[in-house]
Design a protein around this motif. Structure first.
Motif, short mmCIF file in Angstrom:
data_model
loop_
_atom_site.label_atom_id
_atom_site.label_comp_id
_atom_site.label_asym_id
_atom_site.label_seq_id
_atom_site.Cartn_x
_atom_site.Cartn_y
_atom_site.Cartn_z
N ASN A 15 0.86 -1.19 0.00
CA ASN A 15 0.00 0.00 0.00
C ASN A 15 0.89 1.24 0.00
O ASN A 15 1.90 1.27 0.70
CB ASN A 15 -0.90 0.00 1.25
N CYS A 239 -13.10 7.93 -10.83
CA CYS A 239 -11.63 8.01 -10.81
C CYS A 239 -11.06 7.22 -9.64
O CYS A 239 -10.10 6.48 -9.79
CB CYS A 239 -11.21 9.47 -10.74
N ARG A 241 -12.41 4.68 -8.07
CA ARG A 241 -12.57 3.26 -8.31
C ARG A 241 -11.47 2.72 -9.23
O ARG A 241 -10.89 1.66 -8.98
CB ARG A 241 -13.93 2.97 -8.94
N TYR A 242 -11.16 3.48 -10.28
CA TYR A 242 -10.10 3.06 -11.19
C TYR A 242 -8.75 2.96 -10.47
O TYR A 242 -8.03 1.98 -10.61
CB TYR A 242 -10.00 4.03 -12.36
N LEU A 243 -8.43 3.98 -9.65
CA LEU A 243 -7.16 3.97 -8.93
C LEU A 243 -7.07 2.83 -7.94
O LEU A 243 -6.04 2.19 -7.78
CB LEU A 243 -6.96 5.31 -8.21
N HIS A 244 -8.18 2.54 -7.27
CA HIS A 244 -8.20 1.47 -6.26
C HIS A 244 -8.14 0.08 -6.89
O HIS A 244 -7.77 -0.88 -6.23
CB HIS A 244 -9.44 1.59 -5.38
N GLN A 245 -8.50 -0.02 -8.17
CA GLN A 245 -8.44 -1.31 -8.85
C GLN A 245 -7.05 -1.64 -9.37
O GLN A 245 -6.80 -2.77 -9.80
CB GLN A 245 -9.44 -1.34 -10.01
N LEU A 246 -6.16 -0.66 -9.33
CA LEU A 246 -4.79 -0.91 -9.76
C LEU A 246 -4.09 -1.82 -8.76
O LEU A 246 -4.51 -1.97 -7.62
CB LEU A 246 -4.02 0.41 -9.89
N GLU A 247 -3.02 -2.45 -9.18
CA GLU A 247 -2.28 -3.37 -8.32
C GLU A 247 -0.82 -2.94 -8.26
O GLU A 247 -0.10 -3.08 -9.25
CB GLU A 247 -2.39 -4.79 -8.85
N PRO A 249 -3.01 -0.80 -5.16
CA PRO A 249 -3.94 0.32 -5.25
C PRO A 249 -3.22 1.65 -5.08
O PRO A 249 -2.22 1.75 -4.39
CB PRO A 249 -4.92 0.07 -4.09
N VAL A 250 -3.74 2.69 -5.73
CA VAL A 250 -3.19 4.03 -5.61
C VAL A 250 -4.13 4.87 -4.76
O VAL A 250 -5.34 4.90 -4.99
CB VAL A 250 -3.03 4.69 -7.00
N TYR A 265 -10.05 5.65 -21.92
CA TYR A 265 -10.41 4.39 -21.29
C TYR A 265 -11.92 4.27 -21.30
O TYR A 265 -12.63 5.16 -20.85
CB TYR A 265 -9.89 4.36 -19.85
#
Length: 273
Positions: A15, A239, A241-247, A249-250, A265
């Motif tokens: 994290n 926005c 949701r997209y960042l949290h779906q990264l691996e 999460p951002v 996108y």
């Protein structure tokens, strides 16, 4: 650091959080898979919690947070808040407005994280958010506590004569309101109730007390005002949701339509910002 060193760190990080102090200097906090917390960056006002306020050019351990199960980071203009899965809140940095939540330490620079006692009953934290110089916490009992700067009534809109609130105080919503979420943005505070009412107090547009849609703390929005607010929040939530779906999460602060760019996108036929 060399690229191979970063590759080793990236394998450990579970994290991380990137933020700026005074909106200028960049800092980074991250947790590794062995429950260690590190800071790196400008470290103005000691916001990294590494024990000093010197620039950290490489990952520096935050000894106070070792094995504390830190799961979330937040930051204001000159301070940082850490939240753990054990329901503990810690803070460090500039305390000129009592934004660290520690009684009797106003005006001091705290370069090591200190634990914040929300209330005597050690209420479970359900939600937490930071403004420029203040913090709001929502407990599992749907109560909201705040501390820090009250210059613009962002904690207690009925008594702006008290400019500094250095320990968490319970915020009164004039009734048995069931609050389900809180949010801070600079010098403004928000609270969302379970039945869809939004309370807003503090500052927007340079005014004090009466703010967004001319609403006081104890006045909910009407249907149209609530719809407008939801439309604005929808872009931000997409926005996030997209960042949290990264691996991995951002985590990022101060997301709003003004600083969210449209990307190429497409999801379900819609452009995601």
């Amino acid at each position: 650091m060399a690229s191979n060193e970063w590759d080793d760190w990236m394998q450990k990080i579970v994290n991380f959080y990137v933020f700026k102090t005074d909106g200028i200097n960049t800092n980074m906090l991250f947790v590794t898979n062995d429950d260690r917390v590190y800071g790196m960056g400008a470290n103005d006002y000691g916001v990294l919690g590494t024990g000093d306020d010197m620039c950290a050019n490489k990952p520096t351990p935050i000894s106070m947070l070792k094995d504390k199960r830190i799961i979330n980071f937040l930051s204001g203009k000159k301070f940082t808040v850490f939240y753990s899965s054990d329901n503990c809140v810690y803070s460090c940095g500039n305390n000129s407005w009592g934004q660290l939540g520690s009684e009797g330490l106003v005006g001091q620079l705290m370069v090591t994280p200190m634990k914040v006692q929300i209330n005597k009953n050690n209420a479970l934290v359900h939600d937490i958010s930071c403004g420029s110089d203040h913090t709001l916490v929502l407990t599992h009992r749907h109560q909201v506590y705040g501390w820090g700067s009250n210059r613009f009534g962002q904690i207690n809109s009925r008594d702006t004569a008290i400019e500094v609130i250095d320990t968490p105080v319970l915020i009164d919503f004039n009734g048995n309101q069931c609050i389900k979420a809180v949010h801070c943005c600079r010098n403004t505070s928000f609270a969302l109730t379970s039945d869809g009412q939004v309370f807003i107090w503090g500052v927007t547009g340079g005014e004090t007390g009466v703010e967004v849609f001319n609403r006081q703390l104890d006045e909910p929005m009407d249907c149209l005002e609530y719809y407008i607010t939801c439309e604005l929040l929808l872009d931000i939530l997409k926005c996030v949701r997209y960042l949290h779906q990264l691996e991995p999460p951002v985590i990022y602060r101060d997301l709003k339509p003004d600083n969210i760019l449209i990307a190429n996108y497409i999801e379900n036929g819609q452009v995601i910002r």
